[in-house]
Design a protein around this motif. Structure first.
Motif, PDB file in Angstrom:
ATOM      1  N   SER A 104      46.319  41.932  43.598  1.00  0.00           N
ATOM      2  CA  SER A 104      46.574  40.751  44.248  1.00  0.00           C
ATOM      3  C   SER A 104      45.384  40.032  45.036  1.00  0.00           C
ATOM      4  O   SER A 104      44.392  40.471  45.031  1.00  0.00           O
ATOM      5  CB  SER A 104      47.653  41.222  45.186  1.00  0.00           C
ATOM      6  N   TYR A 105      46.184  38.807  45.588  1.00  0.00           N
ATOM      7  CA  TYR A 105      44.840  37.925  46.266  1.00  0.00           C
ATOM      8  C   TYR A 105      44.707  38.888  47.369  1.00  0.00           C
ATOM      9  O   TYR A 105      43.392  38.521  47.976  1.00  0.00           O
ATOM     10  CB  TYR A 105      45.507  36.356  46.441  1.00  0.00           C
ATOM     11  N   ALA A 106      45.588  39.295  48.146  1.00  0.00           N
ATOM     12  CA  ALA A 106      44.974  39.938  49.338  1.00  0.00           C
ATOM     13  C   ALA A 106      44.161  41.068  49.106  1.00  0.00           C
ATOM     14  O   ALA A 106      43.190  41.425  49.790  1.00  0.00           O
ATOM     15  CB  ALA A 106      46.553  40.584  50.012  1.00  0.00           C
ATOM     16  N   ALA A 166      44.909  34.645  49.770  1.00  0.00           N
ATOM     17  CA  ALA A 166      45.109  35.970  50.402  1.00  0.00           C
ATOM     18  C   ALA A 166      45.978  35.655  51.726  1.00  0.00           C
ATOM     19  O   ALA A 166      47.050  36.739  51.841  1.00  0.00           O
ATOM     20  CB  ALA A 166      43.724  36.468  50.877  1.00  0.00           C
ATOM     21  N   ARG A 167      46.046  34.919  52.379  1.00  0.00           N
ATOM     22  CA  ARG A 167      46.994  34.790  53.492  1.00  0.00           C
ATOM     23  C   ARG A 167      48.420  34.008  53.095  1.00  0.00           C
ATOM     24  O   ARG A 167      49.317  34.474  53.665  1.00  0.00           O
ATOM     25  CB  ARG A 167      46.411  33.543  54.441  1.00  0.00           C
ATOM     26  N   ALA A 176      49.655  36.220  49.333  1.00  0.00           N
ATOM     27  CA  ALA A 176      49.158  37.723  49.341  1.00  0.00           C
ATOM     28  C   ALA A 176      49.562  38.408  48.256  1.00  0.00           C
ATOM     29  O   ALA A 176      48.624  39.124  47.740  1.00  0.00           O
ATOM     30  CB  ALA A 176      49.461  38.187  50.604  1.00  0.00           C
ATOM     31  N   ASP A 177      50.779  38.430  47.934  1.00  0.00           N
ATOM     32  CA  ASP A 177      51.087  39.455  46.813  1.00  0.00           C
ATOM     33  C   ASP A 177      51.278  38.959  45.599  1.00  0.00           C
ATOM     34  O   ASP A 177      51.761  39.618  44.670  1.00  0.00           O
ATOM     35  CB  ASP A 177      52.610  39.908  47.164  1.00  0.00           C
ATOM     36  N   TRP A 179      40.657  39.938  48.068  1.00  0.00           N
ATOM     37  CA  TRP A 179      40.105  39.249  49.249  1.00  0.00           C
ATOM     38  C   TRP A 179      39.319  40.424  50.133  1.00  0.00           C
ATOM     39  O   TRP A 179      38.075  40.212  50.542  1.00  0.00           O
ATOM     40  CB  TRP A 179      40.948  38.502  50.295  1.00  0.00           C
ATOM     41  N   ALA A 180      39.878  41.422  50.125  1.00  0.00           N
ATOM     42  CA  ALA A 180      39.319  42.860  50.867  1.00  0.00           C
ATOM     43  C   ALA A 180      38.317  43.282  50.078  1.00  0.00           C
ATOM     44  O   ALA A 180      37.213  43.751  50.722  1.00  0.00           O
ATOM     45  CB  ALA A 180      40.382  43.647  50.996  1.00  0.00           C
ATOM     46  N   ARG A 191      40.582  32.870  50.753  1.00  0.00           N
ATOM     47  CA  ARG A 191      41.224  33.143  52.177  1.00  0.00           C
ATOM     48  C   ARG A 191      42.566  32.635  52.142  1.00  0.00           C
ATOM     49  O   ARG A 191      43.671  33.293  52.670  1.00  0.00           O
ATOM     50  CB  ARG A 191      40.349  32.444  53.213  1.00  0.00           C
TER      51      ARG A 191
END
Length: 535
Positions: A41-43, A20-21, A24-25, A46-47, A17
């Protein structure tokens, strides 16, 4: 009086989390078995973990259920690390290099409900189908167009199809930080493998500590390639520690030959990597044979087995610092890293190399001690041998399903099975495994020391020292060597190579040249098999 701080549990999904926050990229790059490169990517990760958690629950899994993985280092395996544990289940990483019967035992012993497997490893599961009676579903980590067919394992599920059917809305459960999130079995060189069960709290604390400057030294600018497999003790914590710091992850998949690793280092700008000595020997030999360098790689963590001094020198000549590390399945795994302390910066090159060959000193969160046969601490003189004990919040206190405790009965310390010395600065050096040390005439000879000297010989690729019975001395060292390609080492010349490097009574009585040596599934020399091989 209690402190007035927020009661926020340490949970594995909180790491992702955060990444991703705030990162994110930042890229996650992985390579599959065919060599194709995947970027995310981390974002996005996470999704997809939200989708995965929904899919697991739709399969009927509940908190505490075990989800086994048989997979290489890739983005889908990384999703399982977070999605399984975050949903309250246990991510059970299984080593596909183990003997099939060992894998079957592990699946049954862990009571895995679901198995997630890379496409190329489906035949392995077909070979142990008789052990899979308790498994509800087998999920293949691929897309629909690349799904394998199996007459032995009907009803294989496609990972991407499962995720596509789910939404990205998921409310992560409020878990107890002491709840289990990961499971890894010991390599089982003697007896059956034993399950080590990691908690959310132990995993997060381990990740926070290994990122420290004097351990792995990670940051948001790091580009990290875990060559150590994700099925082996959490890839030494890197799949958690790198997102925690916001660094870029490069996951190499199953191709770990010198050319493949070099390509990723150069093309992805890898600055940090970690793995066992056998892998690095292949990379170094390829680089030398092809006249290449390894820029921008600046740091290599080597563990799993002792790193020969010649390997440290070869990396240094290419501009990369080696950090020698020690750990084991039961310590999550990191327990010590060899990084100089204040006042050691002025060491001579020879003294610095000698320090680097030691496994190092513990960092905050873990404590070590060495004791004699009576349980008394041995002096920190760098010479007195003792049995290594460990304790800390990420050290194993018991094995899954077993009544036996791995802790020292008198003091709550875990008995590692290693024989060590500790020098006045607190640096630990592994002398041997308790079962591998050579006892000659009442004195102990380190098989590791003999092996490190042997591999420095220009015609020796690999070496193993074992004890053979001796009527007069009890045991004497026997050395077995594998020659470098095209070389024909002379046993007498190799024995002469030891002169002046160890006491005369430590020099192996005999040297045998063989084509290859057996290894464990994690790349360590399999001494028990070597002894059998030598009769």
């Amino acid at each position: 009086m209690l402190g007035m701080m927020m009661d926020v549990p340490l949970l594995v999904p909180s790491i992702l989390r955060h990444a991703a926050r705030w990162h994110a990229d930042t890229e996650i790059v992985s390579r599959d078995a065919e060599g194709a490169i995947h970027r995310t990517s981390y974002a996005a990760l996470w999704a997809r973990c939200h989708r995965l958690a929904n899919a697991l629950e739709r399969l009927g899994l509940r908190p505490g259920d075990r989800v086994g993985t048989l997979a290489w280092n890739g983005h889908r395996h990384l999703e399982l690390y977070y999605g399984v544990g975050g949903a309250g289940m246990v991510c059970h990483t299984i080593n596909p290099r183990l003997f099939p019967e060992q894998i079957g035992f592990i699946v049954e012993d862990a009571a895995d409900s679901v198995l997630c497997v890379d496409p190329g490893l489906v035949p392995l599961l077909e070979g142990i189908a008789k052990h899979l009676g308790g498994v509800r579903a087998i999920v293949v980590l691929t897309e629909a167009a690349r799904m394998p067919r199996s007459d032995i394992l009907p009803g294989l599920l496609c990972y991407e199809t499962l995720l596509e059917a789910e939404g990205e809305d998921y409310e992560w459960p409020a878990l107890d930080e002491n709840g289990a999130c990961g499971l890894c079995y010991t390599s089982g060189t003697t007896g059956n493998p034993k399950g080590v069960l990691y908690s959310h709290r132990s995993t997060v604390l381990h990740a926070m500590s290994v990122g420290l400057p004097d351990v792995f030294g990670l940051s948001a600018t790091s580009v990290v390639m875990p060559v150590v497999p994700m099925f082996h003790v959490n890839a030494w914590g890197l799949p958690y520690a790198v997102p925690l710091t916001g660094g870029k992850l490069v996951l190499p998949g199953p191709k770990l030959d010198g050319a493949s690793l070099h390509a990723l280092i150069v093309e992805e700008g890898v600055t940090f990597t970690a793995g066992v000595p056998t892998v690095w020997m292949g990379l170094l030999d390829w680089v030398r044979a092809n006249g290449k360098d390894i820029a921008p790689l600046g740091r290599v963590v080597i563990g799993g087995s002792a790193c020969p001094p010649v390997m440290i020198e070869r990396f240094a000549a290419l501009g990369a610092e080696v950090r020698h590390a020690w750990g084991m399945t039961e310590t999550s795994p990191l327990g010590a890293v060899s990084v100089p302390k204040a006042g050691q910066g002025a060491l001579t090159p020879e003294a610095r190399l000698a320090l680097s060959t030691k496994q190092g000193r513990p960092f905050f969160g873990i404590d070590l001690r060495a004791v004699d046969s009576e349980g008394r601490d041995v002096p920190w003189d760098g010479a007195t041998y003792g049995a290594l004990l460990a304790r800390g919040p990420w050290v194993c206190a018991g094995y899954l399903g077993l009544a036996e405790s791995p802790a020292h009965a008198r003091a709550g310390w875990f008995e590692t099975g290693d024989v060590v010395t500790i020098d006045p600065d607190g640096f630990v050096q592994i002398v041997d495994r308790t079962k591998d040390v050579i006892k000659s005439g009442g004195e102990w000879i380190s098989s590791i020391d003999l092996e490190n000297i042997a591999v420095a010989h220009p015609e020796v690729q690999e070496a193993a020292a074992v004890a053979r019975p001796d009527a007069r001395w009890g045991e004497r060292p026997l050395l077995v060597v594998v020659p470098r390609p095209g070389a024909s080492p002379d046993p007498a010349a190799i024995r002469a190579f030891f002169e002046g490097k160890v006491a005369k009574w430590c020099i192996p009585d005999e040297v045998r040249v063989v084509e290859s040596l057996p290894h464990t599934a994690t790349g360590k020399l399999l001494k028990s098999r070597i002894r059998e091989m030598l009769g």
